[in-house]
Design an enzyme around this catalytic site. Structure first.
Site, PDB file in Angstrom:
ATOM      1  N   LYS A 181       0.786  -1.784   0.093  1.00  0.00           N
ATOM      2  CA  LYS A 181       0.135   0.129   0.133  1.00  0.00           C
ATOM      3  C   LYS A 181       0.379   1.343  -0.148  1.00  0.00           C
ATOM      4  O   LYS A 181       0.775   2.045   0.730  1.00  0.00           O
ATOM      5  CB  LYS A 181      -1.422  -0.324   1.660  1.00  0.00           C
ATOM      6  CG  LYS A 181      -1.631  -1.224   1.334  1.00  0.00           C
ATOM      7  CD  LYS A 181      -3.393  -0.469   2.145  1.00  0.00           C
ATOM      8  CE  LYS A 181      -4.286  -1.403   2.017  1.00  0.00           C
ATOM      9  NZ  LYS A 181      -3.430  -3.674   2.872  1.00  0.00           N
TER      10      LYS A 181
HETATM   11  O1  S5P Z   1      -9.271  -2.126   3.046  1.00  0.00           O
HETATM   12  C1  S5P Z   1      -8.407  -2.773   2.993  1.00  0.00           C
HETATM   13  C2  S5P Z   1      -7.108  -3.386   2.055  1.00  0.00           C
HETATM   14  C3  S5P Z   1      -6.426  -4.792   2.146  1.00  0.00           C
HETATM   15  S1  S5P Z   1      -5.630  -4.622   1.032  1.00  0.00           S
HETATM   16  N1  S5P Z   1      -8.397  -4.372   3.971  1.00  0.00           N
HETATM   17  C4  S5P Z   1      -7.844  -5.239   4.094  1.00  0.00           C
HETATM   18  O2  S5P Z   1      -7.944  -5.826   5.318  1.00  0.00           O
HETATM   19  N2  S5P Z   1      -7.593  -5.502   3.012  1.00  0.00           N
HETATM   20  C5  S5P Z   1      -6.359  -6.434   3.432  1.00  0.00           C
HETATM   21  O3  S5P Z   1      -6.994  -7.724   3.766  1.00  0.00           O
HETATM   22  C6  S5P Z   1      -5.226  -6.828   4.641  1.00  0.00           C
HETATM   23  O4  S5P Z   1      -4.525  -5.759   4.597  1.00  0.00           O
HETATM   24  C7  S5P Z   1      -5.130  -7.873   5.107  1.00  0.00           C
HETATM   25  O5  S5P Z   1      -3.748  -8.252   4.603  1.00  0.00           O
HETATM   26  C8  S5P Z   1      -6.097  -8.695   3.770  1.00  0.00           C
HETATM   27  C9  S5P Z   1      -7.606  -9.143   5.236  1.00  0.00           C
HETATM   28  O6  S5P Z   1      -6.913 -10.297   5.668  1.00  0.00           O
HETATM   29  P1  S5P Z   1      -8.465 -10.493   7.230  1.00  0.00           P
HETATM   30  O7  S5P Z   1      -7.211 -11.867   8.295  1.00  0.00           O
HETATM   31  O8  S5P Z   1      -8.846 -10.109   7.859  1.00  0.00           O
HETATM   32  O9  S5P Z   1      -9.040 -11.266   5.776  1.00  0.00           O
END
Ligand code: S5P
Length: 468
Positions: free
Chosen positions: A302
């Site tokens: 990011k």
């Molecule tokens: O808005 C966002 C963008 C991203 S890329 N919200 C997010 O959660 N992410 C990424 O998606 C975050 O950095 C993490 O790697 C993943 C979500 O992970 P989870 O464990 O919550 O499914």
């Protein structure tokens, strides 16, 4: 029923809901007949009778909800709901700018079967918009109850969209009743009939390039970005839209999961700077697994600074992201410079690369909303560096670009730090093409089973999305 309808038509005429004369429609067409049913709220008895007539059109009693199209049909839907004891849903005209940004108000669950209530159909587009939003929520909508069908093409449009219309009157029936009741002369009936024959409402666009309806192979042909083309083909070939977020702190855990999940995912997404034991050898190993199982690697750094700094970060020798990441994520906040610097860096690399622009975040209270999201998309959608956008809903139409949506789990929930989860079906119907699942898989006991479960649900929902 016929006699009742004739009386109802005359009554609507008497209260001024139907008028004959020289009028201009909302879209500027001249019309000799004017129908505006808003006035019926001033006549509660009439409102009740119309609502009952409308409800009697349906012999099917297993609708779970009544959903009126704002605004005229809302009171009618309310009356039907209270009379039948079937709960209501309301589809907002615009999503709220705060809270959960829901488009549909009311209590419901996946697979529920609302019936739509509308006053008049001309082109049918208001009903189609409503149904589209309800379907995005996983609701099963295929019937609309309508007071007047103006016979100008709307019914056909709705049928094409899989919505059966049951109407109280066609406009021809309405004017015949009014004629029989002595409200319209022979001449005015002829004028209106001629008008109906000639003037067709503009048909609702069935857009051949609709992003949500096109399959990945067709969309790959509309992409400018080489990574988007590759990704579309890869998703199609492997029948997976899963982007696995392997957010582990130990490199071996990432490598192990990548090897277990590799043949079922399209993209492995990592945060290289959270790996505590990072060594250059990790890069070689992960690249090897990616080649073996044919998936792409995304570094979710990011990037967000001014162009020069981002270029240093991208090429920095510690992680050397430029050497191995097929895809990177970039915030649009700092403007064009960041894209120019990355373009220079991409030009110096012999492999194809792509950027996912972070337009809208999944976390609670994120400032990425409204104009920010719109500008992120309009400013960067045309650059061939861009593979797609990270966003939560269907914010863009370009079929050559990919919507990447994080915040996905099999149970709607939050974590302790603001992450908000939606169901896989919900995000795919909200436009997600590639879906990020992290802890939904990394914290599962049986990781492979979990990967397979997400892959299956996501792919089936995508297939249904392009079919209907
Ligand atoms: O808005 C966002 C963008 C991203 S890329 N919200 C997010 O959660 N992410 C990424 O998606 C975050 O950095 C993490 O790697 C993943 C979500 O992970 P989870 O464990 O919550 O499914």
């Amino acid at each position: 029923m016929k006699i009742d309808l004739k009386e109802l038509a005359a009554e609507l005429y008497d209260v001024g809901a139907i008028k004959y004369g020289n009028f201009v429609t909302k879209i500027g067409l001249p019309t000799p007949i004017y129908i505006d049913l808003r006035v019926i709220i001033s006549y509660p008895d009439l409102l009740l009778r119309i609502s009952k007539f409308l409800w009697n059109l349906t012999d099917e009693q297993n609708f779970t909800h009544i959903c009126g199209v704002p605004y005229t049909a809302l009171p009618i839907a309310t009356v039907i709901s209270t009379e039948s004891s079937i709960p209501m849903l309301i589809r907002r005209k615009e999503a709220k700018s705060y809270g959960m940004k829901k488009m549909v108000e009311g209590v419901f669950k996946l697979g529920d079967r609302p019936v739509i209530v509308e006053d008049i159909i001309t082109s049918g587009s208001s009903i189609i918009e409503t149904v589209t939003d309800l379907r995005k929520e996983g609701l099963n909508v295929n019937t609309a109850l309508v007071i007047v069908d103006r016979e100008q093409g709307g019914k056909k449009n709705l049928e094409n969209a899989g919505i059966a219309v049951k109407n109280l009157f066609t406009i021809t029936e309405l004017i015949n009743y009014l004629h029989e009741a002595g409200k319209l002369t022979d001449e005015s009936v002829n004028v209106i009939k001629d008008y109906i024959k000639i003037v067709k409402a503009p048909l609702t666009k069935t857009d051949n390039n609709d992003r949500l309806k096109l399959d990945f192979i067709s969309r790959s042909k509309l992409s400018k970005n080489p990574m988007a083309i590759k990704l579309f083909k890869l998703m199609y070939e492997k029948q997976t839209t899963l982007c696995l977020a392997a957010d582990y702190r130990k490199s071996q855990e990432i490598l192990d999961l990548a090897d277990i999940a590799g043949s079922h995912i399209a993209v492995l997404k990592i945060h290289v700077d959270i790996i505590e034991d990072f060594e250059k050898s990790f890069v070689e190993q992960i690249k090897h697994i990616a080649t073996k199982h044919n998936f792409l690697i995304m570094e979710d750094r990011k990037f967000a600074d001014i162009g020069q700094i981002v270029s240093y970060q991208y090429k920095n020798d510690v992680y050397a992201i430029c050497e191995w990441a097929d895809l990177i994520t970039v915030h649009p906040i700092s403007g064009n410079g960041i894209f120019q610097s990355i373009k220079n860096d991409f030009d110096a690399i012999s492999h194809d690369r792509g950027i996912f622009v972070v337009a809208e975040m999944s976390s609670e209270g994120a400032l990425s909303m409204g104009n920010y999201v719109t500008s992120a998309i309009t400013n960067f959608k045309d650059t061939d560096l861009v593979t797609g956008f990270v966003c939560q809903k269907n914010n863009f139409t370009e079929p050559g670009l990919i919507q990447l949506t994080p915040g996905v789990k099999l149970t709607e929930s939050n974590d302790n730090f603001g992450q908000q989860y939606n169901l896989p079906q919900y995000v795919v119907n909200s436009g997600a093409d590639l879906v990020v699942v992290g802890r939904g898989i990394t914290q599962a006991k049986d990781k492979l089973a979990s990967v397979l479960q997400y892959k299956k649900i996501l792919w089936e929902t995508y297939e249904n999305r392009i079919k209907c």
